[in-house]
Design a protein around this motif. Structure first.
Motif, PDB file in Angstrom:
ATOM      1  N   ASN A  57       0.840  -1.197   0.000  1.00 51.03           N
ATOM      2  CA  ASN A  57       0.000   0.000   0.000  1.00 51.03           C
ATOM      3  C   ASN A  57       0.875   1.248   0.000  1.00 51.03           C
ATOM      4  OD1 ASN A  57      -1.666  -2.162   1.859  1.00 51.03           O
ATOM      5  ND2 ASN A  57      -2.963  -1.027   0.456  1.00 51.03           N
ATOM      6  N   VAL A  58       0.388   2.284  -0.637  1.00 46.46           N
ATOM      7  CA  VAL A  58       1.112   3.559  -0.670  1.00 46.46           C
ATOM      8  C   VAL A  58       0.746   4.363   0.569  1.00 46.46           C
ATOM      9  CG1 VAL A  58       1.412   5.726  -1.924  1.00 46.46           C
ATOM     10  CG2 VAL A  58       1.199   3.575  -3.180  1.00 46.46           C
ATOM     11  N   THR A  59       1.754   4.724   1.350  1.00 50.15           N
ATOM     12  CA  THR A  59       1.512   5.463   2.595  1.00 50.15           C
ATOM     13  C   THR A  59       1.976   6.915   2.508  1.00 50.15           C
ATOM     14  OG1 THR A  59       3.623   4.655   3.483  1.00 50.15           O
ATOM     15  CG2 THR A  59       1.645   3.391   4.023  1.00 50.15           C
ATOM     16  N   ASP A  60       2.754   7.238   1.479  1.00 49.14           N
ATOM     17  CA  ASP A  60       3.194   8.629   1.296  1.00 49.14           C
ATOM     18  C   ASP A  60       2.036   9.490   0.783  1.00 49.14           C
ATOM     19  OD1 ASP A  60       5.847   8.126   2.021  1.00 49.14           O
ATOM     20  OD2 ASP A  60       6.338   7.461  -0.006  1.00 49.14           O
ATOM     21  N   THR A  61       2.133  10.777   1.024  1.00 47.83           N
ATOM     22  CA  THR A  61       1.178  11.708   0.425  1.00 47.83           C
ATOM     23  C   THR A  61       1.522  11.871  -1.050  1.00 47.83           C
ATOM     24  OG1 THR A  61       0.894  12.891   2.511  1.00 47.83           O
ATOM     25  CG2 THR A  61       0.278  14.060   0.488  1.00 47.83           C
ATOM     26  N   VAL A  62       0.545  11.671  -1.913  1.00 45.97           N
ATOM     27  CA  VAL A  62       0.772  11.737  -3.349  1.00 45.97           C
ATOM     28  C   VAL A  62      -0.071  12.858  -3.947  1.00 45.97           C
ATOM     29  CG1 VAL A  62       0.668  10.480  -5.538  1.00 45.97           C
ATOM     30  CG2 VAL A  62       1.208   9.248  -3.424  1.00 45.97           C
ATOM     31  N   ARG A  63       0.583  13.709  -4.736  1.00 44.60           N
ATOM     32  CA  ARG A  63      -0.134  14.808  -5.394  1.00 44.60           C
ATOM     33  C   ARG A  63       0.063  14.718  -6.902  1.00 44.60           C
ATOM     34  NH1 ARG A  63      -2.253  18.374  -1.870  1.00 44.60           N
ATOM     35  NH2 ARG A  63      -1.436  18.359   0.253  1.00 44.60           N
ATOM     36  N   LEU A  64      -1.000  14.945  -7.636  1.00 47.97           N
ATOM     37  CA  LEU A  64      -0.976  14.951  -9.095  1.00 47.97           C
ATOM     38  C   LEU A  64      -0.781  16.386  -9.569  1.00 47.97           C
ATOM     39  CD1 LEU A  64      -1.381  13.386 -11.773  1.00 47.97           C
ATOM     40  CD2 LEU A  64      -3.823  13.884 -11.560  1.00 47.97           C
ATOM     41  N   VAL A  65       0.303  16.608 -10.316  1.00 50.05           N
ATOM     42  CA  VAL A  65       0.622  17.953 -10.786  1.00 50.05           C
ATOM     43  C   VAL A  65       0.329  18.043 -12.275  1.00 50.05           C
ATOM     44  CG1 VAL A  65       2.401  19.727 -10.981  1.00 50.05           C
ATOM     45  CG2 VAL A  65       2.407  18.150  -9.024  1.00 50.05           C
ATOM     46  N   GLU A  66      -0.725  18.752 -12.625  1.00 50.89           N
ATOM     47  CA  GLU A  66      -1.082  19.008 -14.029  1.00 50.89           C
ATOM     48  C   GLU A  66      -1.253  20.525 -14.170  1.00 50.89           C
ATOM     49  OE1 GLU A  66      -3.295  15.006 -15.531  1.00 50.89           O
ATOM     50  OE2 GLU A  66      -4.481  16.289 -14.185  1.00 50.89           O
ATOM     51  N   ASP A  67      -2.389  20.943 -14.700  1.00 54.42           N
ATOM     52  CA  ASP A  67      -2.655  22.379 -14.726  1.00 54.42           C
ATOM     53  C   ASP A  67      -2.838  22.915 -13.310  1.00 54.42           C
ATOM     54  OD1 ASP A  67      -2.531  22.394 -17.478  1.00 54.42           O
ATOM     55  OD2 ASP A  67      -4.676  21.974 -17.694  1.00 54.42           O
ATOM     56  N   LYS A  68      -3.297  22.029 -12.454  1.00 51.73           N
ATOM     57  CA  LYS A  68      -3.426  22.366 -11.044  1.00 51.73           C
ATOM     58  C   LYS A  68      -2.891  21.199 -10.220  1.00 51.73           C
ATOM     59  CE  LYS A  68      -8.149  20.590 -10.702  1.00 51.73           C
ATOM     60  NZ  LYS A  68      -9.544  20.887 -10.287  1.00 51.73           N
ATOM     61  N   ILE A  69      -2.688  21.431  -8.955  1.00 51.65           N
ATOM     62  CA  ILE A  69      -2.162  20.391  -8.062  1.00 51.65           C
ATOM     63  C   ILE A  69      -3.321  19.809  -7.264  1.00 51.65           C
ATOM     64  CG2 ILE A  69      -0.612  19.877  -6.151  1.00 51.65           C
ATOM     65  CD1 ILE A  69       1.106  22.223  -7.041  1.00 51.65           C
ATOM     66  N   SER A  70      -3.460  18.490  -7.316  1.00 50.20           N
ATOM     67  CA  SER A  70      -4.553  17.840  -6.587  1.00 50.20           C
ATOM     68  C   SER A  70      -4.016  16.680  -5.758  1.00 50.20           C
ATOM     69  CB  SER A  70      -5.625  17.333  -7.566  1.00 50.20           C
ATOM     70  OG  SER A  70      -5.055  16.443  -8.507  1.00 50.20           O
ATOM     71  N   LEU A  71      -4.712  16.399  -4.686  1.00 52.93           N
ATOM     72  CA  LEU A  71      -4.341  15.297  -3.798  1.00 52.93           C
ATOM     73  C   LEU A  71      -4.915  13.991  -4.329  1.00 52.93           C
ATOM     74  CD1 LEU A  71      -2.986  14.588  -1.062  1.00 52.93           C
ATOM     75  CD2 LEU A  71      -5.238  14.894  -0.006  1.00 52.93           C
ATOM     76  N   VAL A  72      -4.087  12.973  -4.407  1.00 52.00           N
ATOM     77  CA  VAL A  72      -4.508  11.664  -4.907  1.00 52.00           C
ATOM     78  C   VAL A  72      -4.947  10.798  -3.734  1.00 52.00           C
ATOM     79  CG1 VAL A  72      -3.784   9.567  -6.117  1.00 52.00           C
ATOM     80  CG2 VAL A  72      -2.928  11.807  -6.861  1.00 52.00           C
ATOM     81  N   ASN A  73      -6.069  10.111  -3.904  1.00 49.53           N
ATOM     82  CA  ASN A  73      -6.555   9.199  -2.869  1.00 49.53           C
ATOM     83  C   ASN A  73      -5.667   7.966  -2.832  1.00 49.53           C
ATOM     84  OD1 ASN A  73      -7.893   7.576  -1.106  1.00 49.53           O
ATOM     85  ND2 ASN A  73      -9.797   7.460  -2.271  1.00 49.53           N
ATOM     86  N   ARG A  74      -4.795   7.888  -1.854  1.00 48.02           N
ATOM     87  CA  ARG A  74      -3.816   6.792  -1.818  1.00 48.02           C
ATOM     88  C   ARG A  74      -4.443   5.458  -1.423  1.00 48.02           C
ATOM     89  NH1 ARG A  74      -0.530   9.380   3.257  1.00 48.02           N
ATOM     90  NH2 ARG A  74      -2.044   8.926   4.891  1.00 48.02           N
ATOM     91  N   GLU A  75      -5.690   5.476  -0.929  1.00 48.46           N
ATOM     92  CA  GLU A  75      -6.342   4.216  -0.576  1.00 48.46           C
ATOM     93  C   GLU A  75      -6.570   3.337  -1.800  1.00 48.46           C
ATOM     94  OE1 GLU A  75      -9.905   4.935   1.582  1.00 48.46           O
ATOM     95  OE2 GLU A  75      -8.898   5.886   3.289  1.00 48.46           O
ATOM     96  N   LYS A  76      -6.544   3.954  -2.990  1.00 45.34           N
ATOM     97  CA  LYS A  76      -6.740   3.201  -4.222  1.00 45.34           C
ATOM     98  C   LYS A  76      -5.435   2.968  -4.977  1.00 45.34           C
ATOM     99  CE  LYS A  76     -11.464   4.881  -4.813  1.00 45.34           C
ATOM    100  NZ  LYS A  76     -12.429   5.564  -5.721  1.00 45.34           N
ATOM    101  N   LEU A  77      -4.309   3.301  -4.338  1.00 45.99           N
ATOM    102  CA  LEU A  77      -3.006   3.137  -4.978  1.00 45.99           C
ATOM    103  C   LEU A  77      -2.287   1.924  -4.418  1.00 45.99           C
ATOM    104  CD1 LEU A  77      -1.663   6.820  -5.041  1.00 45.99           C
ATOM    105  CD2 LEU A  77      -2.820   5.562  -6.874  1.00 45.99           C
TER     106      LEU A  77
END
Length: 202
Positions: A129-149
């Motif tokens: 499971n991914v436990t780090d905070t993951v952010r998606l950087v595109e036109d804007k920065i969004s938080l990725v739901n790591r429970e599905k990673l």
């Protein structure tokens, strides 16, 4: 069921910034790749295939000659995908387990668990499971739901009846646009519900 263990170490290891391939770096006077090979031998397979590059071939061969191990050494390709394909062409057993030599902390327990599943599943992989905070950087920065990673790691294995499909694709599996088998579609998307694949948490 007969099985093969494939150990991949054909990369250059440039990201480590070492003057040598990181899998040849010695810890307690033992090359890094030997830690994984020792674990694979503890579990016992019918054949062992080590994939290296041309630059490291002689050094690997010389070191293995000092061990009691019977290992087939072959040259890999320019990418991990190519190295896997080359290794699979040398497999003479019913299933191949693949591990990266750069991951020396693999446990014999995990290898045994996967080997015990060979008769029930056509392919399998380890993940965590991914436990780090993951952010998606595109036109804007969004938080990725790591429970599905899920971070997929090795060892992984494939039954021999999947080899043809792996070997005939001229691109990485994730880039292929033609239809894939149910098992290999699972491998790309990591669907937990499929009945013919095994996914094991670390």
């Amino acid at each position: 069921m007969k099985s093969s263990a494939i150990l991949l170490m054909a990369g250059s290891g440039t990201r480590s910034l070492l003057p040598i391939n990181k899998t040849l770096y010695k810890i307690n006077d033992i090359p890094l790749f030997m830690y994984s090979l020792n674990k694979l031998y503890e579990v016992s397979f019918d054949e062992y295939i080590l994939v290296t590059n041309e630059l490291d071939y002689d050094q690997v061969k010389t070191y293995l000659e000092t061990t009691p191990y019977d290992v087939k050494i072959i040259l890999g390709g320019a990418t991990r995908c190519e190295s896997v394909r080359k290794a699979l062409k040398h497999v003479t057993t019913d299933v191949a387990l693949i591990h990266d030599a750069a991951r020396p902390l693999v446990s014999t327990c995990d290898i045994k668990t996967m080997k015990e599943s060979f008769n029930n599943y056509k392919l399998g992989t380890m993940y965590h499971n991914v436990t780090d905070t993951v952010r998606l950087v595109e036109d804007k920065i969004s938080l990725v739901n790591r429970e599905k990673l899920y971070a997929v790691t090795t060892p992984q294995y494939f039954s021999k009846d999947l080899f043809d499909e792996i070997l005939t694709n001229d691109k990485l599996i994730t880039e292929v646009k033609k239809p894939l088998s149910k098992e290999l579609r699972w491998y790309v998307s990591i669907l937990l519900s499929i009945s013919h694949a095994l996914i094991l948490p670390l």
